[in-house]
Design a protein around this motif. Structure first.
Motif, PDB file in Angstrom:
ATOM      1  N   GLY A  97       1.169  -1.272   0.179  1.00  0.00           N
ATOM      2  CA  GLY A  97      -0.260   0.102   0.040  1.00  0.00           C
ATOM      3  C   GLY A  97       0.639   1.124   0.083  1.00  0.00           C
ATOM      4  N   HIS A  98       0.475   2.262  -0.940  1.00  0.00           N
ATOM      5  CA  HIS A  98       1.229   3.482  -0.954  1.00  0.00           C
ATOM      6  C   HIS A  98       2.466   3.557  -1.638  1.00  0.00           C
ATOM      7  CE1 HIS A  98      -1.913   5.695   1.150  1.00  0.00           C
ATOM      8  NE2 HIS A  98      -1.476   5.489   2.437  1.00  0.00           N
ATOM      9  N   GLY A  99       2.748   2.069  -2.317  1.00  0.00           N
ATOM     10  CA  GLY A  99       4.154   1.818  -2.908  1.00  0.00           C
ATOM     11  C   GLY A  99       5.268   1.665  -2.118  1.00  0.00           C
ATOM     12  N   ALA A 101       8.536   3.059  -1.964  1.00  0.00           N
ATOM     13  CA  ALA A 101       9.531   4.060  -1.724  1.00  0.00           C
ATOM     14  C   ALA A 101       9.748   4.249  -0.099  1.00  0.00           C
ATOM     15  CB  ALA A 101       9.094   5.381  -2.443  1.00  0.00           C
ATOM     16  N   ARG A 102       8.740   4.208   0.799  1.00  0.00           N
ATOM     17  CA  ARG A 102       8.909   4.479   2.046  1.00  0.00           C
ATOM     18  C   ARG A 102       9.526   3.451   2.925  1.00  0.00           C
ATOM     19  NH1 ARG A 102       2.726   4.284   4.743  1.00  0.00           N
ATOM     20  NH2 ARG A 102       2.050   2.313   3.734  1.00  0.00           N
ATOM     21  N   THR A 103       9.648   2.424   2.328  1.00  0.00           N
ATOM     22  CA  THR A 103      10.196   1.205   3.163  1.00  0.00           C
ATOM     23  C   THR A 103      11.389   0.732   2.384  1.00  0.00           C
ATOM     24  OG1 THR A 103       8.884  -0.180   1.899  1.00  0.00           O
ATOM     25  CG2 THR A 103       7.860   0.478   3.942  1.00  0.00           C
ATOM     26  N   LEU A 171       3.157  13.116  -0.083  1.00  0.00           N
ATOM     27  CA  LEU A 171       3.936  13.519   1.015  1.00  0.00           C
ATOM     28  C   LEU A 171       2.760  13.288   2.017  1.00  0.00           C
ATOM     29  CD1 LEU A 171       6.050  16.623  -0.148  1.00  0.00           C
ATOM     30  CD2 LEU A 171       6.841  14.234  -0.159  1.00  0.00           C
ATOM     31  N   HIS A 172       2.662  12.238   2.644  1.00  0.00           N
ATOM     32  CA  HIS A 172       1.662  11.800   3.546  1.00  0.00           C
ATOM     33  C   HIS A 172       1.809  12.322   4.954  1.00  0.00           C
ATOM     34  CE1 HIS A 172      -0.980   9.130   5.911  1.00  0.00           C
ATOM     35  NE2 HIS A 172      -1.395   8.323   4.974  1.00  0.00           N
ATOM     36  N   THR A 173       2.049  13.729   5.105  1.00  0.00           N
ATOM     37  CA  THR A 173       2.436  14.110   6.087  1.00  0.00           C
ATOM     38  C   THR A 173       1.532  14.392   7.665  1.00  0.00           C
ATOM     39  OG1 THR A 173       3.708  15.783   4.755  1.00  0.00           O
ATOM     40  CG2 THR A 173       3.460  16.237   6.904  1.00  0.00           C
ATOM     41  N   ASP A 195     -14.814  10.059  -0.850  1.00  0.00           N
ATOM     42  CA  ASP A 195     -14.954   9.814   0.564  1.00  0.00           C
ATOM     43  C   ASP A 195     -14.802   8.284   0.789  1.00  0.00           C
ATOM     44  OD1 ASP A 195     -17.622  10.278   3.030  1.00  0.00           O
ATOM     45  OD2 ASP A 195     -15.496   9.873   3.115  1.00  0.00           O
ATOM     46  N   LYS A 196     -13.503   8.157   1.277  1.00  0.00           N
ATOM     47  CA  LYS A 196     -13.086   6.440   1.604  1.00  0.00           C
ATOM     48  C   LYS A 196     -14.115   5.956   2.701  1.00  0.00           C
ATOM     49  CE  LYS A 196      -9.189   3.483   2.446  1.00  0.00           C
ATOM     50  NZ  LYS A 196      -7.891   3.282   2.548  1.00  0.00           N
ATOM     51  N   VAL A 197     -14.457   6.987   3.608  1.00  0.00           N
ATOM     52  CA  VAL A 197     -15.129   6.269   4.688  1.00  0.00           C
ATOM     53  C   VAL A 197     -16.555   6.058   4.088  1.00  0.00           C
ATOM     54  CG1 VAL A 197     -16.207   7.076   7.008  1.00  0.00           C
ATOM     55  CG2 VAL A 197     -13.700   7.487   6.428  1.00  0.00           C
ATOM     56  N   ILE A 215     -11.913  10.322   9.409  1.00  0.00           N
ATOM     57  CA  ILE A 215     -12.172  11.120   8.131  1.00  0.00           C
ATOM     58  C   ILE A 215     -11.092  10.726   7.336  1.00  0.00           C
ATOM     59  CG2 ILE A 215     -10.649  13.093   8.978  1.00  0.00           C
ATOM     60  CD1 ILE A 215     -12.280  15.205   7.264  1.00  0.00           C
ATOM     61  N   ASP A 216     -11.526  10.411   5.997  1.00  0.00           N
ATOM     62  CA  ASP A 216     -10.337  10.142   4.840  1.00  0.00           C
ATOM     63  C   ASP A 216     -10.879  10.387   3.746  1.00  0.00           C
ATOM     64  OD1 ASP A 216      -8.720   6.863   4.682  1.00  0.00           O
ATOM     65  OD2 ASP A 216      -8.520   8.563   3.484  1.00  0.00           O
ATOM     66  N   ARG A 217     -10.467  11.421   3.067  1.00  0.00           N
ATOM     67  CA  ARG A 217     -11.168  12.261   2.092  1.00  0.00           C
ATOM     68  C   ARG A 217      -9.843  12.635   1.131  1.00  0.00           C
ATOM     69  NH1 ARG A 217     -15.202  16.307   4.806  1.00  0.00           N
ATOM     70  NH2 ARG A 217     -16.634  14.862   6.078  1.00  0.00           N
ATOM     71  N   VAL A 275      -2.591  16.082   6.549  1.00  0.00           N
ATOM     72  CA  VAL A 275      -3.109  16.771   5.270  1.00  0.00           C
ATOM     73  C   VAL A 275      -1.919  16.415   4.294  1.00  0.00           C
ATOM     74  CG1 VAL A 275      -3.420  18.949   4.269  1.00  0.00           C
ATOM     75  CG2 VAL A 275      -4.099  18.562   6.810  1.00  0.00           C
ATOM     76  N   GLU A 276      -2.361  15.787   3.281  1.00  0.00           N
ATOM     77  CA  GLU A 276      -1.169  14.836   2.340  1.00  0.00           C
ATOM     78  C   GLU A 276      -1.266  15.695   0.949  1.00  0.00           C
ATOM     79  OE1 GLU A 276      -2.488  10.866   2.379  1.00  0.00           O
ATOM     80  OE2 GLU A 276      -2.855  11.346   4.630  1.00  0.00           O
ATOM     81  N   SER A 277      -0.086  16.224   0.734  1.00  0.00           N
ATOM     82  CA  SER A 277      -0.015  16.888  -0.852  1.00  0.00           C
ATOM     83  C   SER A 277       0.199  15.783  -1.775  1.00  0.00           C
ATOM     84  CB  SER A 277       0.943  17.844  -0.796  1.00  0.00           C
ATOM     85  OG  SER A 277       0.928  18.873   0.087  1.00  0.00           O
TER      86      SER A 277
HETATM   87  O1  TA6 Z   1      -3.889   8.653   3.615  1.00  0.00           O
HETATM   88  C1  TA6 Z   1      -4.947   8.149   4.243  1.00  0.00           C
HETATM   89  C2  TA6 Z   1      -4.653   6.573   4.060  1.00  0.00           C
HETATM   90  O2  TA6 Z   1      -4.697   5.909   2.650  1.00  0.00           O
HETATM   91  C3  TA6 Z   1      -5.756   5.723   5.026  1.00  0.00           C
HETATM   92  O3  TA6 Z   1      -6.500   5.082   4.055  1.00  0.00           O
HETATM   93  C4  TA6 Z   1      -4.788   4.933   5.875  1.00  0.00           C
HETATM   94  O4  TA6 Z   1      -4.502   3.848   5.122  1.00  0.00           O
HETATM   95  C5  TA6 Z   1      -3.356   5.513   5.818  1.00  0.00           C
HETATM   96  O5  TA6 Z   1      -3.246   6.353   4.644  1.00  0.00           O
HETATM   97  C6  TA6 Z   1      -2.421   5.118   6.491  1.00  0.00           C
HETATM   98  O6  TA6 Z   1      -1.897   4.140   5.710  1.00  0.00           O
HETATM   99  P1  TA6 Z   1      -0.391   3.389   6.363  1.00  0.00           P
HETATM  100  O7  TA6 Z   1      -0.315   2.481   5.195  1.00  0.00           O
HETATM  101  O8  TA6 Z   1       0.451   4.202   6.421  1.00  0.00           O
HETATM  102  O9  TA6 Z   1      -0.988   2.689   7.682  1.00  0.00           O
END
Ligand code: TA6
Length: 304
Positions: A97-99, A101-103, A171-173, A195-197, A215-217, A275-277
């Protein structure tokens, strides 16, 4: 390009009185920046900013008290880099999830003491860290972090191959706030969001965002600055982005935070908001052969 050890990193890139490298007990290497304007720590794994604290200010970035540095695992908090996709992979659910790069390990390729007193460090994702099955394209990826009164993070993707490729990114800040019921987020009024929720339904944001539940938008087609207005800390955090058309707002609330298990106390979720850009959904980026794409964000504090 193999990983440089901490001694070599300090020989090549340390800046006396501003930047040094240390090894954590996990064996992961941390860049530690302390200049007259701010302090910051950045894990080389994921080029992951973990902390940012301007002089005389409360921390701007939230890092879970339960965050652990574990090789190959993402860190809860800071500025995780979601790349080369955001969220679940479009076609292969076995991909992270999320690619990736971060790990994976990034390399330091430059460090600089800037004339305004800030410190800049440039990380590059070595080809050896890119799983070719997950990204079968030639590219050069850098994360350029500048630490001063403001923090600037710039994620740069260069297509060094012969064919266009598409990326999702963020940038999942995670931001440190006084309390979730003392903030509102402005800048997204009138924007459409998924709206993911609410089963990814498409909706429109009427007013400033206040948070009273999970909240997950994913806001789309917006290049606006966002402000986290925090009446508890009597400050605003400004998020000024370029090269991003999506913004994600996330707080897991109590149940999801408890399930994730790394938010610290069971009220840990109250002290943070993401708040992610980003560039995701219909805003994914096509990088033409030979082209360079930059996602650039300035994080700053304004007193209220
Ligand atoms: O950016 C919000 C989100 O996609 C949420 O749905 C939740 O999964 C969050 O990222 C955290 O994800 P992670 O993989 O870091 O636990």
């Amino acid at each position: 390009m193999s990983q440089l050890d901490v001694t070599t990193l300090n020989q090549k890139f340390a800046i006396p009185g501003q930047l040094e490298f240390t090894e954590d007990e996990s064996g992961l290497i941390i860049a530690r920046i302390a200049n007259k304007q701010a302090q910051s720590t950045i894990s080389l794994q994921g080029a992951h900013v973990m902390t940012f604290e301007p002089a005389g200010e409360k921390p701007v970035i939230w890092l879970s008290p339960a965050a652990k540095l574990v090789r190959g695992k993402s860190i809860r908090g800071g500025v995780p880099i979601c790349w080369p996709w955001f969220g679940a992979h479009a076609t292969d659910s076995t991909f992270p999830g999320h690619g990736f790069a971060r790990t994976v390990p990034w390399q330091v390729v430059a460090s600089e003491a800037l004339s305004d007193g800030s410190t800049r460090i440039t990380f590059e994702l070595p080809q050896s860290s890119i799983p070719s099955a997950q990204l079968p394209h030639a590219c050069r990826v850098r994360n350029i972090v500048t630490i001063g009164k403001e923090m600037i993070v710039e994620l740069v993707t260069e297509n060094t191959g012969q064919i266009m490729f598409e990326i999702g990114e963020a940038l999942h800040t995670y931001f440190a706030i006084s309390d979730v019921d003392k903030i509102r987020i402005t800048g997204l009024e009138g924007c459409a969001y998924l709206d993911k929720v609410g089963d990814w339904q498409r909706k429109t944001q009427a007013d400033a965002i206040t948070i009273t539940a999970e909240i997950d938008r994913l806001y789309v087609d917006t290049d606006s600055d966002c402000l986290i207005v925090d009446s508890g800390h009597k400050r605003c955090i400004r998020i000024a982005k370029r090269g991003s058309l999506s913004t994600v707002v996330w707080n897991p609330w109590v149940e999801k935070a408890a399930k994730m298990g790394d938010f610290g106390s069971d009220t840990g979720y109250r002290g943070m908001v993401c708040v992610e850009s980003a560039n995701a959904a219909e805003n994914v980026v096509k990088v033409a052969a030979g082209a360079t794409h930059s996602l650039h964000v300035v994080y700053s504090i304004e007193k209220i």
